[in-house]
Each structure stands twice: as structure tokens, then as C-alpha cells.
Motif scaffolding. Structure first.
Motif, PDB file in Angstrom:
ATOM      1  N   TYR A  39       0.827  -1.204   0.000  1.00 38.18           N
ATOM      2  CA  TYR A  39       0.000   0.000   0.000  1.00 38.18           C
ATOM      3  C   TYR A  39       0.865   1.258   0.000  1.00 38.18           C
ATOM      4  O   TYR A  39       0.508   2.260  -0.630  1.00 38.18           O
ATOM      5  N   SER A  93       3.737   1.577  -1.368  1.00 36.48           N
ATOM      6  CA  SER A  93       4.256   1.712  -2.729  1.00 36.48           C
ATOM      7  C   SER A  93       3.179   2.214  -3.687  1.00 36.48           C
ATOM      8  O   SER A  93       3.431   3.065  -4.546  1.00 36.48           O
ATOM      9  N   ALA A  94       1.960   1.673  -3.536  1.00 30.31           N
ATOM     10  CA  ALA A  94       0.856   2.116  -4.388  1.00 30.31           C
ATOM     11  C   ALA A  94       0.558   3.595  -4.167  1.00 30.31           C
ATOM     12  O   ALA A  94       0.326   4.352  -5.127  1.00 30.31           O
ATOM     13  N   LEU A  95       0.563   4.031  -2.916  1.00 30.80           N
ATOM     14  CA  LEU A  95       0.316   5.438  -2.606  1.00 30.80           C
ATOM     15  C   LEU A  95       1.422   6.330  -3.158  1.00 30.80           C
ATOM     16  O   LEU A  95       1.154   7.441  -3.631  1.00 30.80           O
ATOM     17  N   CYS A 109       3.155   5.797  -5.850  1.00 27.72           N
ATOM     18  CA  CYS A 109       2.921   5.897  -7.293  1.00 27.72           C
ATOM     19  C   CYS A 109       1.737   6.817  -7.593  1.00 27.72           C
ATOM     20  O   CYS A 109       1.775   7.615  -8.527  1.00 27.72           O
ATOM     21  N   ALA A 110       0.667   6.685  -6.780  1.00 27.95           N
ATOM     22  CA  ALA A 110      -0.509   7.526  -6.982  1.00 27.95           C
ATOM     23  C   ALA A 110      -0.168   8.998  -6.781  1.00 27.95           C
ATOM     24  O   ALA A 110      -0.630   9.869  -7.535  1.00 27.95           O
ATOM     25  N   LEU A 154       0.637   4.908 -13.063  1.00 26.41           N
ATOM     26  CA  LEU A 154      -0.641   4.433 -12.535  1.00 26.41           C
ATOM     27  C   LEU A 154      -0.724   2.913 -12.634  1.00 26.41           C
ATOM     28  O   LEU A 154      -1.293   2.258 -11.754  1.00 26.41           O
ATOM     29  N   ALA A 178       0.784   1.433  -9.572  1.00 26.05           N
ATOM     30  CA  ALA A 178      -0.098   1.516  -8.405  1.00 26.05           C
ATOM     31  C   ALA A 178      -1.145   0.410  -8.450  1.00 26.05           C
ATOM     32  O   ALA A 178      -1.410  -0.255  -7.434  1.00 26.05           O
ATOM     33  N   TYR A 185      -9.022   7.204  -7.793  1.00 28.81           N
ATOM     34  CA  TYR A 185      -8.321   7.001  -6.523  1.00 28.81           C
ATOM     35  C   TYR A 185      -9.323   6.797  -5.383  1.00 28.81           C
ATOM     36  O   TYR A 185      -9.170   5.892  -4.543  1.00 28.81           O
TER      37      TYR A 185
END
Length: 428
Positions: free
Chosen positions: A296, A298-300, A302-303, A320, A323, A392
């Protein structure tokens, strides 16, 4: 197993996408080098700018690439059409395109795009595992844009994704080197750099600093220290062009572009962008403070990466895809088939909006495939940023739920990214 999970793991989809990508690269290579062969006039796209700038660098005239007026003349020599594609990449990337310029443009484009796309796919596969097809479906328009124009979105996202994988695996030297290479587009590396700082990876940051210093030194040796003055001038010119609306705002994913296109002046638009960047980074830091999983985080990162700068295009949204790759197993466990379809639809709108607008805009069709014409662009409403924020928010709502189903085919075992980091495919 639901329909959504089945489709997201269907390997044949990846094969079809790969075959389509190869065909698109082949046709585009011909269009770059011999457009008359396929019955179209020569139009400039992003890789043309790469090749032209590389040619100037190879002949000791890189400073001319950084001058918008001179670069425009060089572009006109290639196509006979006045285009507007200023060169604002830092000198280290100019060294990359210089190497590419030694090859015929069709071969150069195919080599750069093919290798960078392969790199991106390998990184996505390492993150998403068997759910790579689902990620590729969601970002298909973004893939088409990068494949057609020869932009560096695959390379940039590949570097960021590889950095995050290395960071999770505690490979600080490798992660530091990858972060340092982001000097190519540093405005997209703010959030991932903040993640490294938060984890107190000082050895990583030291390696990144050494890589940056080395690249700056090599570029200075190749082109002279004066090239940095020319580069700074190009950035100032680009800021002015952005304020005048010369760039194709409908292809930008920033809040700045949205506000500007809706009639706000550049000052109001830049304030809105600053507030958006602060909010995105604040949400990211809040998640770090409260604690969350490595996936999470890492995803955040990227976002947030694509929400910071006012200068962010649809081809940069390959980030994206990263993410989504980090959280797609959790989405599939928590969302209905209809909700998964909505995520995919929003992904297509975000990635394909600029492409759709370009198709239906006569001025764009009469200029070039990058959607840029000389002079101020028509203020077509730019809807990428608000759609991206909706995407998002929708994904965040899904991820806050408890799982709707329990996997019987190994999906649940995919919940721990740290465990998957132990697999051999991610260690190579």
C-alpha cells in the motif's frame, strides 16, 4: 472464482497485448522512417523530438535544442510543418538520445520503445504476478500512447517500479542507483524519494546522490558546463509556454491543466496545483505515520507521483499501472464484477481522454500525433485529473472493505508482497 478474477489472470490476454504491441511498433517504425510507404504524410511525434535533439547533441549543438526557436526550425526541417515541442530534458537524458540518434529513426524508435516496454512489463510482472493481464487491460490506452509516440513513459515507470521492488527487498545499493537515474524526470520522483527518506535509507540516498553527481559530471564533460545554463533557460521558457497555454492541456493529467482549461488564469491554476500536490503528499505521509503494508505504501507513492507537478502528461500515467499492480489482488477480493468493470472504465477514461480529444480535434489532426500546434491551444476541458481523483477515491473505498470472498486458487496467498519478494522471479 469470479469473472473478474478469471479475466485478470488469463494469460492469453497478455499474449494478445504483446502481439498487438509488436505490430504497432512495426507500423510506427515505418511511419517514422518512411511514412509515404503507408500512405501518410510525415508528422512529428515525441520520438522525433528525441531523435532531433540527439542529432544536435551528436554534432556539438545541444544548446540549440534548448532554445525553443532554434529547435522549432530543426523540427520544421524534418516535417515541413511548424510544430511546438520544446526540449526540456536534462543533459544526462540528452546523452541517451544522442546514442539513439546514430541509428536511422525507425530502427532507433523500435529499439528504444521495444526495450523500454519489455523493461516495464518485467517490472509489472514482478509486482502483479499472475494478475498482469488485469493491469494491462486497465491501462491499455496508456500503453497505446507510449507505443505510438515512442515516449519514455515505460522507462520512467520501469525505474520507479524497480526502485520500489528493490526498496522492499532491502537492496539499498540497487534501489539507490535506480532512484538516481530518475534525474531524467525528477518531478515524478518526489513521493518515492520521500518514501526512501521516511524509511531512513540513508545508504540508499547516498548511492542515489553519487549516481546523480556522476551523471551530472558525465554530461558536463560531454557538453560543457554551459549546457546547464541553456537547460535552465529552456525551463524558464517552458514555464512561460505553460502559462500561455501553448502545451496541449487536454493531454495533461495535472490539476493545473484542468483549472486552466476551465478558464482559470495561470496564477489560480498554479495555486490549485500546489494545493493538490500538498494534499497528495500529506495523504501519503499520513499513511506512513499511521502505518500500512509495504504494498500500500508503494501504491500510494505511485498515486502521489503523478499529482505533484503541473507538467504531467497522459504518457506518464504508466506509473498508474504500477499503483494498480500493487493492489489489484486486494481489489479483486473486495469488489464485485461491476465495480471491477468501473475501475477498468475509469482507467480507460484517464488514459484515453487525451487520445480521444486529439482524434476529434481538427487542429490536432492537422498538426502532429503529439497533439501540439504552434501557438496557444484551444481550451478544451481537461478531465484527466478529476477522473483520476475519482478513480483514486473509488479504489480507496474498495480497499477499506473486508474481503467479499476467500480465494481457493492461491489468490489469498498473494496478499503478502513481502513473501512474493522471496520468489526467484523478483530476485533476478
Amino acid at each position: 472464482m469470479t469473472i473478474a478474477i478469471s479475466l485478470a489472470r488469463r494469460g492469453r490476454i497478455t499474449v494478445v497485448i504483446l502481439i498487438t504491441a509488436c505490430l504497432l511498433i512495426g507500423v510506427s517504425a515505418v511511419r517514422f522512417s518512411q511514412p509515404a510507404f503507408v500512405g501518410v504524410p510525415k508528422v512529428l511525434t515525441d520520438f522525433d523530438a528525441f531523435h532531433i535533439a540527439g542529432g544536435l547533441a551528436a554534432t556539438g549543438r545541444l544548446d540549440e535544442a534548448y532554445d525553443a526557436d532554434t529547435f522549432l526550425i530543426e523540427q520544421q526541417k524534418v516535417s515541413g510543418v511548424k510544430s511546438f515541442m520544446p526540449w526540456t530534458y536534462p543533459p544526462p537524458f540528452s546523452a541517451v538520445v544522442q546514442v539513439l540518434s546514430y541509428l536511422p529513426i525507425g530502427v532507433s524508435y523500435a529499439l528504444f520503445t521495444g526495450l523500454s516496454f519489455t523493461f516495464y512489463l518485467l517490472v509489472l510482472r514482478c509486482i502483479a504476478g499472475d494478475y498482469l493481464p488485469g493491469v494491462l487491460i486497465a491501462i491499455a490506452p496508456i500503453l497505446v500512447i507510449n507505443l505510438r509516440t515512442g515516449q519514455n513513459g515505460f522507462l520512467i515507470a520501469g525505474l520507479i517500479g524497480a526502485f520500489l521492488v528493490a526498496l522492499m527487498s532491502a537492496r539499498n545499493k540497487r534501489a539507490g542507483a535506480l532512484l538516481g537515474l530518475m534525474i531524467i524526470k525528477p518531478h515524478l520522483a518526489v513521493s518515492v524519494g520521500l518514501l526512501a527518506l521516511w524509511q531512513r535509507s540513508f545508504a540508499l540516498l547516498a548511492v542515489a546522490a553519487i549516481v546523480v553527481a556522476t551523471l551530472v559530471g558525465v554530461a558536463s564533460w560531454l557538453y560543457g558546463f554551459a549546457v546547464w545554463k541553456a537547460f535552465a533557460m529552456a525551463l524558464r521558457q517552458a514555464t512561460g509556454f505553460l502559462e500561455l497555454g501553448y502545451y496541449p492541456l487536454f493531454r495533461m493529467s495535472s490539476v493545473y491543466a484542468t483549472l486552466f482549461s476551465l478558464g482559470a488564469g495561470p496564477r489560480i491554476a498554479i495555486v490549485g496545483q500546489a494545493l493538490c500536490a500538498i494534499a497528495a503528499l500529506a495523504v501519503f505521509v499520513l499513511a506512513l505515520v499511521k502505518g500500512t503494508t509495504a504494498r500500500y505504501r508503494s501504491a500510494l507513492a505511485c498515486a502521489a507521483a503523478v499529482m505533484v507537478s503541473p507538467y504531467c502528461y497522459d504518457y506518464d500515467l504508466t506509473i498508474l499501472g504500477l499503483a494498480l499492480a500493487f493492489v489489484i489482488p486486494d481489489i479483486l477480493l473486495r469488489a464485485s464484477n461491476l465495480e471491477v468493470g468501473m475501475v477498468m472504465a475509469l482507467g480507460w477514461i484517464v488514459g484515453g481522454y487525451g487520445l480521444m480529444v486529439a482524434i476529434f480535434m481538427e487542429k490536432v489532426l492537422d498538426s502532429n500525433a503529439s497533439g501540439v500546434v504552434l501557438g496557444a491551444q484551444p481550451l478544451t476541458p481537461t478531465l484527466i485529473a478529476p477522473t483520476l481523483l475519482i478513480l483514486y477515491y473509488f479504489i480507496a473505498l474498495i480497499l477499506r472493505r473486508n474481503p467479499l470472498r476467500v480465494s481457493t486458487d492461491g489468490l489469498a496467498a498473494l496478499g503478502s508482497f513481502q513473501e512474493r519478494m522471496g520468489q526467484e522471479q523478483c530476485r533476478q
